[in-house]
Each structure stands twice: as C-alpha cells, then as structure tokens.
Design a protein around this motif. Structure first.
Motif, PDB file in Angstrom:
ATOM      1  N   LYS A   1      -6.797   7.423  -8.991  1.00 64.85           N
ATOM      2  CA  LYS A   1      -8.148   6.636  -9.164  1.00 64.85           C
ATOM      3  C   LYS A   1      -7.863   5.377  -8.505  1.00 64.85           C
ATOM      4  O   LYS A   1      -8.693   4.785  -7.890  1.00 64.85           O
ATOM      5  CB  LYS A   1      -8.567   6.602 -10.485  1.00 64.85           C
ATOM      6  N   ASP A   2      -6.821   4.751  -8.699  1.00 62.25           N
ATOM      7  CA  ASP A   2      -6.583   3.234  -8.248  1.00 62.25           C
ATOM      8  C   ASP A   2      -6.853   3.412  -6.368  1.00 62.25           C
ATOM      9  O   ASP A   2      -7.308   2.484  -6.047  1.00 62.25           O
ATOM     10  CB  ASP A   2      -5.285   2.652  -8.217  1.00 62.25           C
ATOM     11  N   TYR A   3      -6.645   4.502  -6.005  1.00 63.92           N
ATOM     12  CA  TYR A   3      -6.706   4.455  -4.511  1.00 63.92           C
ATOM     13  C   TYR A   3      -7.762   4.972  -3.616  1.00 63.92           C
ATOM     14  O   TYR A   3      -7.979   5.072  -2.617  1.00 63.92           O
ATOM     15  CB  TYR A   3      -5.417   5.302  -3.914  1.00 63.92           C
ATOM     16  N   SER A   4      -8.714   5.592  -4.409  1.00 59.06           N
ATOM     17  CA  SER A   4      -9.698   6.493  -3.956  1.00 59.06           C
ATOM     18  C   SER A   4     -10.706   5.543  -3.108  1.00 59.06           C
ATOM     19  O   SER A   4     -11.158   6.247  -2.010  1.00 59.06           O
ATOM     20  CB  SER A   4     -10.629   7.467  -5.034  1.00 59.06           C
ATOM     21  N   LYS A   5     -10.778   4.517  -3.518  1.00 57.68           N
ATOM     22  CA  LYS A   5     -11.713   3.862  -2.523  1.00 57.68           C
ATOM     23  C   LYS A   5     -11.090   3.483  -1.365  1.00 57.68           C
ATOM     24  O   LYS A   5     -12.239   2.972  -0.401  1.00 57.68           O
ATOM     25  CB  LYS A   5     -12.099   2.452  -3.174  1.00 57.68           C
ATOM     26  N   ILE A   6      -9.725   3.339  -1.079  1.00 57.83           N
ATOM     27  CA  ILE A   6      -9.462   3.020   0.368  1.00 57.83           C
ATOM     28  C   ILE A   6      -9.133   4.622   1.148  1.00 57.83           C
ATOM     29  O   ILE A   6      -8.439   4.250   2.210  1.00 57.83           O
ATOM     30  CB  ILE A   6      -8.196   2.131   0.229  1.00 57.83           C
ATOM     31  N   LYS A   7      -9.808   5.317   0.535  1.00 52.70           N
ATOM     32  CA  LYS A   7      -9.310   6.802   1.361  1.00 52.70           C
ATOM     33  C   LYS A   7      -9.636   6.908   2.871  1.00 52.70           C
ATOM     34  O   LYS A   7      -9.056   7.263   3.475  1.00 52.70           O
ATOM     35  CB  LYS A   7     -10.282   7.721   0.564  1.00 52.70           C
ATOM     36  N   ASP A   8     -10.911   6.124   2.955  1.00 51.49           N
ATOM     37  CA  ASP A   8     -11.350   5.984   4.489  1.00 51.49           C
ATOM     38  C   ASP A   8     -11.198   4.874   5.085  1.00 51.49           C
ATOM     39  O   ASP A   8     -11.427   4.771   6.257  1.00 51.49           O
ATOM     40  CB  ASP A   8     -12.650   6.471   4.427  1.00 51.49           C
ATOM     41  N   GLN A   9     -10.329   4.090   4.543  1.00 46.37           N
ATOM     42  CA  GLN A   9     -10.162   2.746   5.321  1.00 46.37           C
ATOM     43  C   GLN A   9      -8.653   2.683   5.477  1.00 46.37           C
ATOM     44  O   GLN A   9      -7.503   3.156   5.047  1.00 46.37           O
ATOM     45  CB  GLN A   9     -10.302   1.616   4.157  1.00 46.37           C
TER      46      GLN A   9
ATOM     47  N   ASP B   1     -12.405   1.348   9.466  1.00 45.59           N
ATOM     48  CA  ASP B   1     -12.305   2.525   8.678  1.00 45.59           C
ATOM     49  C   ASP B   1     -12.227   3.760   9.503  1.00 45.59           C
ATOM     50  O   ASP B   1     -12.113   3.534  10.979  1.00 45.59           O
ATOM     51  CB  ASP B   1     -13.592   2.813   7.561  1.00 45.59           C
TER      52      ASP B   1
END
Lengths: 363, 363, 363, 363
Positions: free
Chosen positions: B93-101, B305
């Motif tokens: 979950k730590d990483y999900s927000k940078i999935k498209d970056q 992104d």
C-alpha cells in the motif's frame, strides 16, 4: 565463449600478438543487409593507427584491414565476418633482451606465471596492438547503429594535469589528441614534448558519448547496460577506472542534487549518464575512462628476471608515451559494440515496439 | 545466459521483486565437497539486512535464506544450488499512489518503456532488495575461496564529504557503516541524523580488497579480471563508478610514479591494484566503487506520469538515505563471485600448477 | 552458464534433487506482457505427473508449481521468472540400502566418480524428477510461441516392439501413453502388464512436431536449429538417439528420394523435417527420440559397491517401467524452449521482417 | 557467443564461405605449452581434403592451413589461436545460373528467407567447405586430448545399403572411404561408380569412438556430455540423426538387456556408449551419425525461384555424391572439441582429482 569474445548476440572474438603474423577478428551476429567496405573500416583504423603523429609510437603499421567473409556484393549477409590485419613492421630484435625480464607494471609477469610459455616480443597478446581489431569490429557496430540513429563519439577530456573542456566535435577530428578544444592543442603538444625529454609517460582521461540511444537498452540485473559498458571499457589496455554520468562525483552528491528531474519536455539534467536501473533512458550515454601512463619508459626501473634475480629495466623500443592519445577510437568501439549487442538483445526479447518509439521526454 | 546470470563456470542466476513472493538464486558450478550451511549464509545476509540500524530502511525483513538443493549432509554435491528467501514484510500500500508516476532518478521510467508492464511495488525487480541473493551466493563463493586462502573484505571509505582512512578490519564489523575507523563512527552518525532532518540522501564510496589471490586469474583480452570485476560491481544498484588500484589518480600519474617496481622480495607498491594485463599479480586486488545517493527522498521533485503529464513526486515508504551503507557486503559478494569464477576458469585451462604455486615475489 | 542452463536469449536454469526440499527453475528472457498463470503451467505438469496411471511410478507427487516472480497482475514483466515445486512424497528409506552401491546403467557410478559426494536418495540430481521443471518452463515457452502461431505437440510412436502410426492429436490426450491411435491403447496396456510380471522395463520412441514455425529460425553454423534441438532433446534422461526428419533412414536414401521438391504451392514432402542448412524452412519441424528402458528393475543384476566389491543389485522403490511413457511432455518442452530461444535470437539479429512473413511455399 | 561459436572453455569460432576469400577460425582456451604445428594440422586436413579420390568433389583445394597466433616457438601460449585457409579454387561461374533459384533440399531457400541477402556461390556459408576449419580446430583438440591419453577415431559404418562391420583402425586410413574393412572397399567403389552413372547421391553412417576418456566428463543436467556431443555432431552439414551407444536399438530393448552390468574388473558391456546420466563412465564413448545424401545432383528436380515461379533445377558444379565419405574427420573433430571442452570444464569445477584417477572398473 572463453576470454576472447565480447558480446552475446553481436559478438566479437579476436586473436593476434604484437609481433605475430597477423591480427584477426570474427564479428558474429551482425544484421544482414548492412553496407560495409574495407575502406569504411579503414577510416576508423586510421584514427587509431600508430605513427600518425610524433606523440605516439613510431612503429609504422599500415594496419590494412581485409574483410574475408560475411560481406557479399558490399552488404553483410548475416553470417560471421572475418577480419584480418597482417603485421608488417615487427622488429623483434628490439625486444629480445627483455625476454627473461619482467618490465615493471607490464603484463610480462602475470602472463609468465599464468601460462608458463609466452610470446615476449612486444608484449605478445598483452600489447595494445590487439585493440586494432576492436576498432575494426567497432566500425561495423557503428555502421549498424547509425541506421538506428545512434552515434558514438569520444574525446580526450584530460591529459595528465591538463583538463580539457568540450568545445566541439569538429575539433576532435582535427588534431592528434582527439582534443575537443582547438585552443588547447598547443598546450598538449608542449606537454608531450617535455614528457619525452623527461623520458616518462603520463595518464589520460577519455570521455565517450552515445547520442540517439532509444529508451530500453540493457538487461538487468547483471547485464545492465552500464555493467556491460564497464566490462567492455575496462577490458581496454591501461584502463584503471570507469565512470557513468556523475561517476565518483555522486559520492558527495545529495539525492536532491543527483536526481535528474523530468518534465513533459524531457529530463532537466543528466547526472545518470543516460542509464537508470541499468537501462538506457533515452538521454545521451556518457562514460569516462581513466588510462594509466604506459609502463614502457626509458627511465630505469627495478625489477626481477624469470629466475627471481634483481635487474634494472629500461624499456626501449617504440612506445606511446601516453596510451590515452590513441584510446579514443578504442573506447568508442567498445561502447558501440556494447550498444549494438544490447540493441539486438532488446529487440530479441521485446520486438521492435519500444526501441525507437517516441520518448516521453527527451534528453 | 540472459541478463540475470553472472559468471561462466561458477555462475549465479537470480530472480525476485521487492514485493513479490520471494527472492531466489541458482548457484551453478560450485565445486563439490564444500561445507555450506544456511547458518553460514545467514551470517553474511545479516550484515546486509535492512532494519539493523536507524540509518537504513526500516523495512524489517528476516531475510532467512533456505538451501533447497545442491547440499547433501552438509556438503555441496557439485550440482546446482537453489536458494530462497521469502518476502515477509511487503507493505504494498505504501507504493500504490506512485503506480503511474516516474520517480526521478529511478528505474520506473526505463522499466516502463522497456517492458511496457512492470511491478511498480517498491521498485519491483529494480529494487536493491535483489542484492540479498547476491550476498547469499557470495557467501558460498567466499567459503570456496577461503579453502584457497583467499579472503574478500570491504569497508566504507567515504560517506558524502567524509573521507575515511582505513584503520582496522575489526572496526569494520563493529558499526552499522562498515567504517574501518572506530573514531569516525560518531561523525558518520551525526551526518546521517542531519541528513534525515534535511529529508535528503547522500552518496558513498566503498573499497573492496581481496587478499591471498594467486598469480594468474583473469582471461584476456575481454574477460580480464578487472573487466569482469567492473562488470560485477557496476551491476550493483546505484554504482556509478569503478576504480582498480590507482583508478582515476592514474590520469595525472607519470609512468615512473605509477609503475610498481619489483624486487626479489616482491612488488614495492600496488598502484595496479593487483591486476596487470588483466591478470592477477599475486598482490591484493583493490577496487573502489562510487554509489549515488538514493533517489527515494521526501523532498518533492518534478516528474511526469505515464501519460506524460507533469507531477510532483515525494517518495515516502521506507528507504535507505544512503544505499552505500549496506553496500559493503554486496560489493564483497560480487568480487568473491568474480574471483571464484576466474579461479575455476583458470584451473580449467591451466590445471592447478600455477594457481597457488609459490610466487616469485609477493605482495 | 554452467551445466544447468539451456538457451541464450530465452534461457532456463534449474535445480533440485529427487528427494531434496524442492525443485526450481529460473526462466529468463521471457518477453513481457504474456499472460501466464500457475493454473496454466499446472496443466502441462499434470500431463507429466507421476502416479497418474498404473503404468508409471506410484510416487504420488502433487507437483504443484508456484510462480515466485516475473509475473505481475497475470502478465509477465520481462524480468526473470522464478518457479518452485516442493517435494512432498519423498520416502528416503526406500533408497538407504543402495547408498553404497552402483545400480547398473544408472548415474550412481558416474556421479560418484565425478563429484565424490552425492545425494544417493532416489538418484538425487540425476533423477528424471528434474524434468518437472523443464515442463513448467516449457509451458511458458509454449504460451509465447502460441502468440506467434506455433504449436508443439508430441506422441508415443513406439513402445518396445509396438510401432504406432499417428491417427489423431485428440487421441494423444486421451490415454496414459500419449498414444495417437485409440485402437492401440489396449495393446499397450497388455504389454505393460506383462512387462511388470516380467519385472523388467522397456524402451520407447517419442515423436515431437512443431507446426506453424516460420522460415528463418536457427543460427548456423554451430547453433543450427537442429543442433540445438538435438542438444535439448538429448539432455533428457534416458534419451539415446535423435532423428530430424528422415533421420537414420537418410543413410539408405538416394538424393533424388530424399530431397524435398518445391513448387509454388510449397514443398512436396518433408524428408528434411522442416530444417534446411540448420534453419527452419516453414514446414513442420519433426523430431524423434529414442528412450532407453529404465535401469531401475527388480530383476537382480551384477554390480559393485563404492569399495569395488561385487554386489547383486535389485532396485526396489517406485519406478517407471517405461520412462518413455511420461517423456512426451518433456520432449515437447525442450522443443518449445529451443524454438522460442531461436525465435528471439532471430528477431534480435534480423528484426521482425522475415519471421512470420508470408512464405513462398508453405509447409 | 552467437551462432558460430562452439564450446565454453575450449571454444571454436569460425567464418568463411565456399567461394569467399578465405576460411578461418579462432580457437580459444587451448591450454598453454602444447606442441602444435601447421604440419600436424595439415595431416588432419588432408584426410578431409576434397579431390583426393574420384569419389569426392573434384574441386582441388590445397587447404593449406596457417597458424596466425597463439603458438610461439612451436608451443601454444594459452592465448587465442588464429587459423586461416585461403580459398584458391573457386570457380564462381559454375554457380551463377542458380543465383535466383532454390536448389531442392539445399539451404538456399532458408538462407534467402532468413537473411534476405546471401552469397549464393557454392552455397556460401552453408557449404560443407566450412567444416575444414572444424577439422583444423579438432586437430588441436586431439593433440591436447592425446596428452591425457584420449584418442578419437571414426570410420564409415554404412554407405547406403552397405553395412560395414568394424575390422581394424589400420584399414580406416588406407582407403578413401574410411572403411574399417579392407575386404569391402571394392564393393564401395563399385557402388559409387554405379551411383555416378545414375546421376544420384547416397547417404551414409559414420561411427566415432573415443578411447581413454576418464570417468567424470559432462555437466548435467543440460550440458550433459551426450547432449553436447549431439549438438556438435548435429551441427555438421547433412547430419539427420545421432545415436549414443545402443541408440535407437534401445527402443526395443528391455532393461535387463540394456543395462551394462558392473564387476570389479569393469563393465560387462557398453550399451550406454560410455555415458551414464550425461557423464562419461570411463568406457569408450560411442556415437553414430546419419548423413543424408547430398542434394546437389544432376538429376533434374522441381523447385521455385526467388519470385516464386516454378523452375527445373539441375545442380552442376563439383559435388560429393556422398558427403558421408569425407565426414569421418569432421565427426572426429566435433567429438574431440566437445571432449576437450568438457575435460577443461570438469577440471575447472573439480580440480584434477577425479579425471585420470584409476577407475574402479574399466571398460
């Protein structure tokens, strides 16, 4: 697949001693249909050729390369390419007296102990003369890369204490030093003249840059593009150090300083030297190599002979006082071979899709 | 033989992503009859383990290695050795927000463009977590080398601006930095504490030394020992530079200064770093690597992104502010693997005669 | 790159002993974006699985394969794929009494002399159990090949004295023998039942065919497609012979009989087995392998022990009376791996142009 | 490492087309200190030389081999050995008319489609002429093997319908067929004379045997000795089948019949052909190869041209009516190269202990 082959899909295998009959190479895996001629290879070989200025060895080798196979009616056939350069100016008598001695900092000592039996004439296989075949093979690689819009060029960025800023590629081809600043050439010549009077040699730094490399070349985790470049460049005689991008400067850099920020127009800097995670980023690939001073100098040095007895060694013969001066074409060749091998490997695994596709940003 | 294998006779092939199920390796070509235990491998893994000090990532991985094959009744059988480390502390979950970056200076950008589809969690395959398997494989290589009297050790020689002189191997194992001078550890800790407050990261330099290496290892002209070392060391995450012996200092050295003179008692210096003409000289092998500052910092940076739109990136998660701190065991591992591969290759071509025979001189 | 790796661009490296903790493989170089699931691999593994009929070993292995890396959200990422099968039904006590004996025609003798120290339980690394990982890796290769319209299938073409003509692929999957003629299955069963009463074993011949292979795969002169197929197929346990196309029949053929004539509609025959000059011709690739009878039989045989003393050996345990029965999926796997490796290598050197382009003739 | 290299520690890389400037090879990894001369290589080349009897191609090639490097003062130095044979009797005009046609059963079709651009003269790279370099490299391997007590010899065991029993090695060297029975030579000559009148060609079977091979050579599971032998032998032009030991006879053998029982005095039979579990057993290595009839015959055949139009092809020029006649030295060469590579690899991993140590039994 033993020690004398470099590359996996595009591979180069070489043979030849400094004072043997000939040098040769087999270039395997070259794509078919590429226009290659002996003349085109010769242009690259002439850039490296000994005896072309008073600052390099006075050995006069024509270094005429012959293509023995793999090219038909002017184009590569996809089969293995045989290359040959006959040695013409071997004066073995120059070397006979050091037959039983180990020249300091030379490979004499290690070849003797590794193999037991060695061709001592002019360094035999350990001579930098071997690099002629790399340049010939590299010329083929450059030609193929050119078809993909990739250009590999190098220049001397430092000669001993003299640091040289890049001014123009045009300058590089107009002097014997591959010096990118025409205003510094006189200084380099004066330095070399003094060095000769001092009977000494000096190190140098060469910078090699590849432009036009698409995103995606390099095979993590061990065959990263930077790792294979380091392998290829370090395999050049006299190389003692390699840097990619910021290199050793990264030791003192902070993350906020080192990281190359990205915008829709591309990267804002190139500390990475064009490689991220072992894969080309689409920016120029930038590498630097440190070359040690040649060990063949006429200033006497302490050493031993093959029986372990102390001797004083003076290396006569015809040597380069700065091996770095002729190293630029060799470094370019190794980078070109590495890039082409990786381009083919990438294409093999991934198809042509990502190579050459428009990059999000650019360099 | 693709990108994830290193070594020819003694070879290591690895797999595994930062947040995948497990990491693993196959060690092939290990001589039979060598005593190997999971405990012995664990000792080396614990030296590299995350979470062991406040100066490294707070990810808590037990990093428990299992030997799945190739060892029977405590000894190697000569068949391939399977190694496995299960991932236990993946917090995706730590990483999900940078999935498209694309995080700046990270492999996100190049993996995305090379492969099209990537495991973005924690850097996936590009994560330094992959190096755990190198350390495990290196522990096996070290064990075999020890039987030949060869010892590979490393230390931190520079942390950002702080240069560290070598004082003792004992000190190296007594602090979280692999610092060879116990009197400098407090300074390093203070520097790291300030760095954390600055929300930044820093580079480092590691020195690796092999003692007891016999004359003769290395296969010119492309598989020189230094070239393969450069390959292995440059393949470690974050490494941007390699030096052997005098390294970049050789650029400004004269031949009379660089050459290591020989006497019946041995070499008088070691500017060569133990390698002449690509072959070990019997002196200690000395290599240095430059590691860049980690790109995962909490200071905001500009990026884009996957759609090419500009974004501001702040890398949270649990990261090493200085990847160099845990790099010493990894560098040792790569040097050990390289040396063992070359010892076996040399023995294959030459028999046992020259390896280990009394050297004319010594180091 | 040691003995446990097969393939250059698409490569498979394996580990694991019959009675060890687990079997595993690393599949490297798989193109990204391919849908792969444990379920799909399991289908292939189940075809080879022991205990599935009374005619094969009664060892009950679930042979459940786990994908540990290289696949993310159901698709390959292009990074190395880790595969694992845990051993669950090892009954080592079955084998303890032959620990110091060499079973005739078994690898006991050669492993003992090569390595000095060996895992004697169930044949250790020399057990056919190792081939499970080939089947798993082959399932991945098959999946990628399917995307290029290539299908690899095999069948039993002879069981001891019983020659079997090909009738249908459907039949192959409907009996335990991979028999392509449903009307012959009863005969095979009767033969095997008698064989068991005789306490003996028998050889077999397997035919493997690849349909849809484009023109152009294979790298002369040493890495010819047929040469690499022979390498891969001969590396399967118990294989003693390989034929491509007409095979040994070509010895008595005349040139006018052997040559496959060409018309605008395609080749008129396929004596070549789909390979001309080491390169696929666009016709189906046809290979046959001869498998020897298993050496593990309960009929007593003369042998010696590790001390050189004569012993009488009776191999109990759970063995296949005909290793050929389960060999079809293994042979398919090796052909699939070889073809995919060559497809990627071809694409690397030549680009996508010739692979998959309309062929002049057809198969 | 691309398609034109064979062997890992002892490796051979070749180049050269039938009607190109020259053929060449680089032999890498040869142990140092081995006495090698051009004369010794020539002896082997003369055994394979065209034009030496009326039953082989009337092309008159001197096939004079030159050693260009790697040998100094009569002994190998351990560095790469360059070999060269200049082509002297190329009559390209013979072939110009088939430039745009595909000869049936020839590599014309596949080379054309794989590479797009090919040297059509005399088959170019696909010509059996390439095998001259294998014989030269094999002569070096044989010399090194002889120093380990290993001897590789072959003979013709079948010519078309004529099966030939082995009588003596002496006979093999006394006729143009490598026929091991002097009483059958007249029959072979009569058969070939009739064949010429029939304007046809014929297949053959060659048997190759290595004596004196120690226990232990071969690297399971993929680089088994038999698998690599199969690779090497199948890479010879026109080979369509390989057998080790009992070969395809094992299909109908029972286990009690196939297994080679062991006594304190040695093995009682050699169905295994000297290889168990992929590792040499100390018994003679026995391999057989099937060679197809040459496709170059003067009997008209149907084919197409590069535009897909139907043509009638008659292959004139100077061709072998039975390529098997000259194949014996080539098969010996490939077996010798394979054995030496494995001897070096074994020695690398295991040291010298097991190779050459007294065997428990013997053959």
């Amino acid at each position: 697949m033993s020690g004398n082959t470099f590359g996996k899909l595009f591979s180069v295998t070489t043979f030849g001693e400094s004072h043997g009959v000939a040098l040769g190479a087999i270039v395997d895996g070259c794509p078919p249909g590429i226009e290659i001629s002996e003349q085109a290879l010769q242009v690259e070989l002439d850039r490296r050729r000994p005896g072309s200025s008073r600052h390099t060895t006075q050995r006069k080798e024509a270094d005429e390369v012959k293509i023995l196979s793999g090219v038909f009616e002017g184009k590569t056939t996809g089969t293995s390419i045989g290359l040959l350069i006959e040695n013409t100016d071997q004066r073995s008598k120059d070397y006979s007296k050091i037959k039983d001695q180990f020249r300091p900092a030379h490979a004499d000592y290690t070849y003797h102990h590794k193999y037991g039996h060695r061709d001592y004439r002019g360094g035999g296989r350990s001579s930098a003369r071997e690099t002629a075949m790399r340049v010939a093979a590299g010329a083929i690689a450059k030609k193929v890369l050119a078809g993909h819009g990739i250009q590999v060029r190098g220049y001397m960025s430092q000669l001993g204490p003299i640091e040289i800023d890049f001014k123009s590629w045009k300058s590089v081809e107009q002097n014997a030093f591959f010096c990118p600043d025409p205003d510094r050439v006189a200084e380099l010549e004066a330095y070399m003249d003094q060095l000769r009077r001092d009977q000494d040699s000096i190190g140098a730094e060469i910078t090699v840059i590849a432009d036009g490399v698409p995103v995606g070349l390099g095979e993590p985790v061990f065959d990263r593009l930077d790792a294979e470049l380091a392998h290829g460049l370090m395999s050049i005689n006299a190389v003692k150090g390699i840097e990619i991008g910021a290199g050793f400067k990264s030791v003192t850099q902070r993350g906020s300083e080192h990281r190359d920020e990205l915008t829709p127009e591309g990267f804002l800097s190139n500390q990475a030297g064009g490689i991220l995670g072992g894969i080309s980023s689409g920016q120029p690939i930038v590498a630097r190599i440190a070359l040690k001073p040649t060990s063949s100098i006429t200033t006497p040095g302490r050493s031993i002979d093959v029986h372990g007895a102390p001797v004083e060694v003076i290396t006569k013969g015809r040597h380069d006082p700065c091996v770095g001066i002729r190293a630029t074409p060799i470094a370019e060749a190794m980078m070109a071979i590495t890039l082409l091998d990786h381009l083919l490997r990438h294409r093999g695994q991934n198809g042509d899709v990502s190579v050459g596709t428009p990059k999000l940003g650019q360099r």
